[in-house]
Design a protein around this motif. Sequence first.
Motif, PDB file in Angstrom:
ATOM      1  N   LEU A 291     -19.858 -36.933  16.297  1.00 22.14           N
ATOM      2  CA  LEU A 291     -18.803 -37.909  16.585  1.00 22.14           C
ATOM      3  C   LEU A 291     -18.107 -37.597  17.901  1.00 22.14           C
ATOM      4  O   LEU A 291     -17.825 -38.504  18.709  1.00 22.14           O
ATOM      5  N   TRP A 292     -17.825 -36.310  18.128  1.00 22.52           N
ATOM      6  CA  TRP A 292     -17.170 -35.919  19.384  1.00 22.52           C
ATOM      7  C   TRP A 292     -18.047 -36.253  20.585  1.00 22.52           C
ATOM      8  O   TRP A 292     -17.572 -36.796  21.589  1.00 22.52           O
ATOM      9  N   LEU A 293     -19.343 -35.945  20.506  1.00 23.07           N
ATOM     10  CA  LEU A 293     -20.253 -36.222  21.614  1.00 23.07           C
ATOM     11  C   LEU A 293     -20.393 -37.720  21.850  1.00 23.07           C
ATOM     12  O   LEU A 293     -20.432 -38.179  23.002  1.00 23.07           O
ATOM     13  N   ALA A 294     -20.468 -38.499  20.767  1.00 22.39           N
ATOM     14  CA  ALA A 294     -20.593 -39.958  20.910  1.00 22.39           C
ATOM     15  C   ALA A 294     -19.350 -40.533  21.591  1.00 22.39           C
ATOM     16  O   ALA A 294     -19.456 -41.411  22.466  1.00 22.39           O
ATOM     17  N   GLY A 295     -18.169 -40.042  21.228  1.00 19.32           N
ATOM     18  CA  GLY A 295     -16.950 -40.520  21.880  1.00 19.32           C
ATOM     19  C   GLY A 295     -16.903 -40.155  23.351  1.00 19.32           C
ATOM     20  O   GLY A 295     -16.500 -40.965  24.199  1.00 19.32           O
ATOM     21  N   PHE A 296     -17.340 -38.939  23.672  1.00 17.00           N
ATOM     22  CA  PHE A 296     -17.359 -38.489  25.067  1.00 17.00           C
ATOM     23  C   PHE A 296     -18.308 -39.344  25.911  1.00 17.00           C
ATOM     24  O   PHE A 296     -17.946 -39.795  27.014  1.00 17.00           O
TER      25      PHE A 296
ATOM     26  N   GLY B  35     -17.676 -50.379  34.219  1.00 18.26           N
ATOM     27  CA  GLY B  35     -16.603 -51.100  34.897  1.00 18.26           C
ATOM     28  C   GLY B  35     -15.316 -51.217  34.121  1.00 18.26           C
ATOM     29  O   GLY B  35     -14.470 -52.054  34.461  1.00 18.26           O
ATOM     30  N   ALA B  36     -15.123 -50.416  33.083  1.00 20.87           N
ATOM     31  CA  ALA B  36     -13.881 -50.474  32.314  1.00 20.87           C
ATOM     32  C   ALA B  36     -12.703 -50.053  33.195  1.00 20.87           C
ATOM     33  O   ALA B  36     -12.834 -49.204  34.084  1.00 20.87           O
ATOM     34  N   ASP B  37     -11.546 -50.663  32.947  1.00 18.95           N
ATOM     35  CA  ASP B  37     -10.377 -50.449  33.793  1.00 18.95           C
ATOM     36  C   ASP B  37      -9.514 -49.316  33.240  1.00 18.95           C
ATOM     37  O   ASP B  37      -8.421 -49.525  32.709  1.00 18.95           O
ATOM     38  N   TYR B  38      -9.999 -48.081  33.338  1.00 18.37           N
ATOM     39  CA  TYR B  38      -9.199 -46.904  33.016  1.00 18.37           C
ATOM     40  C   TYR B  38      -9.648 -45.757  33.914  1.00 18.37           C
ATOM     41  O   TYR B  38     -10.771 -45.768  34.453  1.00 18.37           O
ATOM     42  N   SER B  39      -8.773 -44.803  34.080  1.00 11.95           N
ATOM     43  CA  SER B  39      -9.057 -43.689  34.983  1.00 11.95           C
ATOM     44  C   SER B  39     -10.204 -42.832  34.440  1.00 11.95           C
ATOM     45  O   SER B  39     -10.368 -42.669  33.225  1.00 11.95           O
ATOM     46  N   SER B  40     -10.984 -42.278  35.350  1.00 13.50           N
ATOM     47  CA  SER B  40     -12.097 -41.403  34.950  1.00 13.50           C
ATOM     48  C   SER B  40     -11.598 -40.122  34.299  1.00 13.50           C
ATOM     49  O   SER B  40     -12.361 -39.453  33.585  1.00 13.50           O
ATOM     50  N   VAL B  41     -10.334 -39.786  34.522  1.00 13.75           N
ATOM     51  CA  VAL B  41      -9.783 -38.567  33.915  1.00 13.75           C
ATOM     52  C   VAL B  41      -9.778 -38.682  32.390  1.00 13.75           C
ATOM     53  O   VAL B  41      -9.884 -37.669  31.681  1.00 13.75           O
ATOM     54  N   TRP B  42      -9.683 -39.919  31.867  1.00 19.08           N
ATOM     55  CA  TRP B  42      -9.701 -40.109  30.421  1.00 19.08           C
ATOM     56  C   TRP B  42     -11.027 -39.661  29.807  1.00 19.08           C
ATOM     57  O   TRP B  42     -11.095 -39.389  28.600  1.00 19.08           O
ATOM     58  N   ILE B  43     -12.069 -39.595  30.617  1.00 22.40           N
ATOM     59  CA  ILE B  43     -13.361 -39.120  30.109  1.00 22.40           C
ATOM     60  C   ILE B  43     -13.247 -37.678  29.621  1.00 22.40           C
ATOM     61  O   ILE B  43     -13.894 -37.276  28.652  1.00 22.40           O
ATOM     62  N   LEU B  44     -12.391 -36.912  30.300  1.00 23.56           N
ATOM     63  CA  LEU B  44     -12.229 -35.498  29.951  1.00 23.56           C
ATOM     64  C   LEU B  44     -11.219 -35.289  28.831  1.00 23.56           C
ATOM     65  O   LEU B  44     -10.953 -34.133  28.469  1.00 23.56           O
ATOM     66  N   PHE B  45     -10.652 -36.348  28.296  1.00 22.36           N
ATOM     67  CA  PHE B  45      -9.607 -36.190  27.290  1.00 22.36           C
ATOM     68  C   PHE B  45     -10.067 -35.380  26.071  1.00 22.36           C
ATOM     69  O   PHE B  45      -9.338 -34.476  25.633  1.00 22.36           O
ATOM     70  N   PRO B  46     -11.256 -35.650  25.455  1.00 22.04           N
ATOM     71  CA  PRO B  46     -11.655 -34.824  24.299  1.00 22.04           C
ATOM     72  C   PRO B  46     -11.755 -33.337  24.631  1.00 22.04           C
ATOM     73  O   PRO B  46     -11.324 -32.480  23.861  1.00 22.04           O
ATOM     74  N   PHE B  47     -12.306 -33.054  25.808  1.00 23.38           N
ATOM     75  CA  PHE B  47     -12.450 -31.661  26.221  1.00 23.38           C
ATOM     76  C   PHE B  47     -11.090 -31.030  26.494  1.00 23.38           C
ATOM     77  O   PHE B  47     -10.799 -29.910  26.033  1.00 23.38           O
ATOM     78  N   LEU B  48     -10.215 -31.727  27.213  1.00 21.14           N
ATOM     79  CA  LEU B  48      -8.902 -31.187  27.526  1.00 21.14           C
ATOM     80  C   LEU B  48      -8.048 -31.044  26.262  1.00 21.14           C
ATOM     81  O   LEU B  48      -7.247 -30.095  26.153  1.00 21.14           O
ATOM     82  N   PHE B  49      -8.210 -31.962  25.319  1.00 15.60           N
ATOM     83  CA  PHE B  49      -7.468 -31.866  24.064  1.00 15.60           C
ATOM     84  C   PHE B  49      -7.866 -30.609  23.293  1.00 15.60           C
ATOM     85  O   PHE B  49      -7.018 -29.878  22.780  1.00 15.60           O
ATOM     86  N   PHE B  50      -9.174 -30.342  23.234  1.00 14.83           N
ATOM     87  CA  PHE B  50      -9.659 -29.157  22.541  1.00 14.83           C
ATOM     88  C   PHE B  50      -9.175 -27.890  23.235  1.00 14.83           C
ATOM     89  O   PHE B  50      -8.710 -26.942  22.582  1.00 14.83           O
ATOM     90  N   MET B  51      -9.251 -27.847  24.559  1.00 15.30           N
ATOM     91  CA  MET B  51      -8.780 -26.681  25.301  1.00 15.30           C
ATOM     92  C   MET B  51      -7.271 -26.502  25.137  1.00 15.30           C
ATOM     93  O   MET B  51      -6.769 -25.372  25.071  1.00 15.30           O
ATOM     94  N   GLY B  52      -6.533 -27.614  25.044  1.00 16.12           N
ATOM     95  CA  GLY B  52      -5.094 -27.523  24.838  1.00 16.12           C
ATOM     96  C   GLY B  52      -4.742 -26.917  23.499  1.00 16.12           C
ATOM     97  O   GLY B  52      -3.790 -26.131  23.393  1.00 16.12           O
ATOM     98  N   LEU B  53      -5.506 -27.263  22.458  1.00 10.20           N
ATOM     99  CA  LEU B  53      -5.264 -26.658  21.146  1.00 10.20           C
ATOM    100  C   LEU B  53      -5.485 -25.149  21.187  1.00 10.20           C
ATOM    101  O   LEU B  53      -4.691 -24.377  20.621  1.00 10.20           O
ATOM    102  N   ILE B  54      -6.566 -24.723  21.859  1.00  3.67           N
ATOM    103  CA  ILE B  54      -6.823 -23.289  21.983  1.00  3.67           C
ATOM    104  C   ILE B  54      -5.701 -22.605  22.754  1.00  3.67           C
ATOM    105  O   ILE B  54      -5.241 -21.505  22.395  1.00  3.67           O
ATOM    106  N   PHE B  55      -5.233 -23.260  23.793  1.00  2.00           N
ATOM    107  CA  PHE B  55      -4.151 -22.694  24.595  1.00  2.00           C
ATOM    108  C   PHE B  55      -2.883 -22.518  23.758  1.00  2.00           C
ATOM    109  O   PHE B  55      -2.208 -21.483  23.839  1.00  2.00           O
TER     110      PHE B  55
END
Length: 603
Positions: A422-427, A437-457
């Motif tokens: 599920l995590w990989l499919a969302g990523f 062509g979706a209208d959102y920043s490319s930084v949102w692509i890293l959201f699952p990864f950054l969320f996981f790293m934030g929990l570890i932090f």
Amino acid sequence: MSKRARLALWCCSAFLEHDSNDGPDYYDLLSISHSATPAAIKSAYKKKSLAMHPDKLAQQGREMTEDDRTQFIKVKDAYETLMNPKTRAVYDSLGEKGYNWYNDPMSIDRKELLHNFCTSSLFDRSKILFLFCCIFLIVTLPPVLFCIRADGNITSVPFSAILTPLWLFDVFLFYVHIRSIMLPTVEPPEDNPNWVDPFPRSVRILDFLSFLTFATFTILAVGKLDGWDDLSVSIIFIPYFLYESIKFVTAVPKAFLGVISIEEIEELYKKSVFDMTPEERADVDAIFTVIAPAASNEYREGIKKKSEARSSILWCLTRTMVAIFLVLNLEDTIEWSYWAVFAPFWAIACCVCCTNCMGVVQNSGELTKLESPDDPEIGTNYGSMGVEGEKLDGMTAEEKEELKQILGNKLQDSTSGCCGALWLAGFVALIVGRIAGADYSSVWILFPFLFFMGLIFCCICYGVVGANEEAFRKAEEEEFGENGGGFGAFGGAAGAAPSASVPEPTLEELSGKDISEMKVKEMKNELRLRGVETRGMVEKEDIVEGLRKAREGKVGEGVGGSGGAGAGPVFNMPYVPPTPAAAAAAEPVKEEEVKVVVDMRGP
């Protein structure tokens, strides 16, 4: 001590022992100062060894006790450690226990490491937090800057400059692979001629080629983004296709290698493995990986690795199909939506998720049935674990506990597999949506990864601030009870293992018990202490018979089959005596019948 070792020691000082009161250190044992010269150390050791010599003790009218022997060994260890400048530097920095960990990392006690961390100063614990912050920035900053650059910002900085940490890491990996290939071939030990090198040079070369092809693809792809217009998309993807080909070739032998147990061999050939001819044994070794017994952890691990290799092949083919469709779409050979280009990935991700969900439901139901055997409304099937349903009522408490642990591990694997899919499919969905062509920043692509790293932090920050002696005692009471185990995430899969503080029973204690009153685990422990192999003893009757003969001194007379205790290996595996039931030879089958069955079971 080298600068790198000193840096590592400074960063990880929170895990080292503080204010140890285990007794005198090496300098006190030799009655010397910490600035003693090698000559002074040698002179002090000579005096100590002469004073502790058995003849000297006899002159004093006393015999050498076990404490005297232990003290003499410690004095000798102190001399050998302090006479070597390198080992002395390590000892001065880490202490006796840290020095032992340095020489033998497998002797590290996780419980003691956590105790040292909890009792260390806030400054020492903050070093761990600082180290993690540095790693976090190195890992996350380049992808974030890459996404910002892909959105059209900071256009003055090329993609290749943003990914500088990646190039440095590739250079380091290149050096590691070259050093690995240059290592000589490891010869098998003299006492184990059947030993196989787990990392032969051919495997190391394939790993290097795999790394080289993927690194080349990365360089070409980033160059294309920076304006290398002379490169076509198909040329850029050639190294990637080579990379996937190497992965496929590496996984195929593992995926189709036959894994068979001693019991299955004996059932196949209708005879004991000790009655098989050398030709029959050679045929089995050529086709199968022999593991014994079928209920052992080694057998389950072999089946698991085989399943992982097949899964790797499936994902390899899926990625290759997506890459082919992507190349054709980018070169305008086909005009598909990017959601359609990734159709093979969606199909496989859906299958993996559904399969793991079914595994979660099945394993949780089996675990519930095992914990509530009297509930008639709960159905179960233990056939997939090699446990026949009719034997469930006759299982001992230890066997049920082992089965419960197996089910728990299978449930954990299924749950992690479902969540991972599920995590990989969302990523991937975020990446495809942005490309489409979706209208959102490319930084949102890293959201699952950054969320996981934030929990570890957050967890590390909590551990650094909240760690103290009281928290350690509370965790010790909860996690290191009579069942043993680890501290939550520190324990991991080893949580079911006995605590290191629980002493193992001695041979004298076990020998004084009546066999009829002993548990299966106690009987196996006594057999191991007597030097008798137990992996081939599957049934409880075999273990009882083996222990009875071992106590009578008749280990080689019929225990575990006709081979005896010293028959030696029959396949490319450690010797495992067959069970008495398997040793009863049946009618031999015809040669053509055996070949048909082997061909069906083989790759």
